[in-house]
Design a protein around this motif. Structure first.
Motif, PDB file in Angstrom:
ATOM      1  N   TRP A   4       4.017  -1.391 -16.208  1.00  0.00           N
ATOM      2  CA  TRP A   4       5.206  -1.440 -16.933  1.00  0.00           C
ATOM      3  C   TRP A   4       6.144  -0.876 -16.262  1.00  0.00           C
ATOM      4  CZ3 TRP A   4       8.513   0.851 -20.046  1.00  0.00           C
ATOM      5  CH2 TRP A   4       9.442   0.293 -20.464  1.00  0.00           C
TER       6      TRP A   4
ATOM      7  N   GLU B  26       9.481  -2.154 -14.167  1.00  0.00           N
ATOM      8  CA  GLU B  26      10.946  -1.965 -14.684  1.00  0.00           C
ATOM      9  C   GLU B  26      11.571  -1.071 -13.560  1.00  0.00           C
ATOM     10  OE1 GLU B  26      12.630  -2.796 -17.527  1.00  0.00           O
ATOM     11  OE2 GLU B  26      10.879  -4.268 -17.555  1.00  0.00           O
TER      12      GLU B  26
ATOM     13  N   SER C 153      15.006  -2.722 -11.723  1.00  0.00           N
ATOM     14  CA  SER C 153      16.182  -2.109 -11.868  1.00  0.00           C
ATOM     15  C   SER C 153      17.057  -1.610 -10.470  1.00  0.00           C
ATOM     16  CB  SER C 153      16.128  -0.458 -12.537  1.00  0.00           C
ATOM     17  OG  SER C 153      15.761  -0.459 -13.764  1.00  0.00           O
TER      18      SER C 153
END
Length: 127
Positions: free
Chosen positions: A9, A13, A17
């Motif tokens: 995860w 992420e 980003s």
């Protein structure tokens, strides 16, 4: 349904980003050079040969100028338009504006360029 792996995860992420940051940089970024391509400089009795690692960059889009004894190589690498909305999993080849400056030995040079094994090659004939 199994719980998500926290490491997967976090990595997902982080990649999301980076993708968003790259899109913002492309949209609002500075026009200054942001990276320097690696080079090899070789010299013979009659010429300097400069190999600039720019895979995927058209040599016609690479600007070369000699100013005050310094060869300035500049241009831009951008993602092809069909890939601009793609999800980026890994982006290791630098994108955006590049510039490389190389101090030259005193003399006069005639510049020609060609492609050689994924590099933009510059031949500076000594005169």
């Amino acid at each position: 349904m199994q719980p998500k792996n926290p490491l997967d995860w976090m990595l997902s992420e982080a990649l999301d980003s980076l993708t968003r940051a790259e899109r913002l940089r492309q949209q609002f970024g500075r026009q200054d050079a942001c990276w320097e391509p690696p080079i090899d400089v070789l010299e013979t009795e009659h010429e300097l040969l400069i190999l600039v690692a720019l895979p995927g960059v058209n040599p016609d889009n690479v600007e070369t100028v000699i100013h005050d004894g310094v060869l300035v190589i500049s241009g831009q690498r951008t993602l092809p338009p069909e890939l601009r909305n793609a999800r980026i999993h890994r982006l290791e080849l630098p994108q955006g504006r590049f510039e490389r400056r190389i101090a030259l030995p005193l003399g006069r040079y005639a510049i020609s360029r060609f492609v050689m094994d994924g590099c933009v090659a510059l031949r500076l004939a000594k005169s």
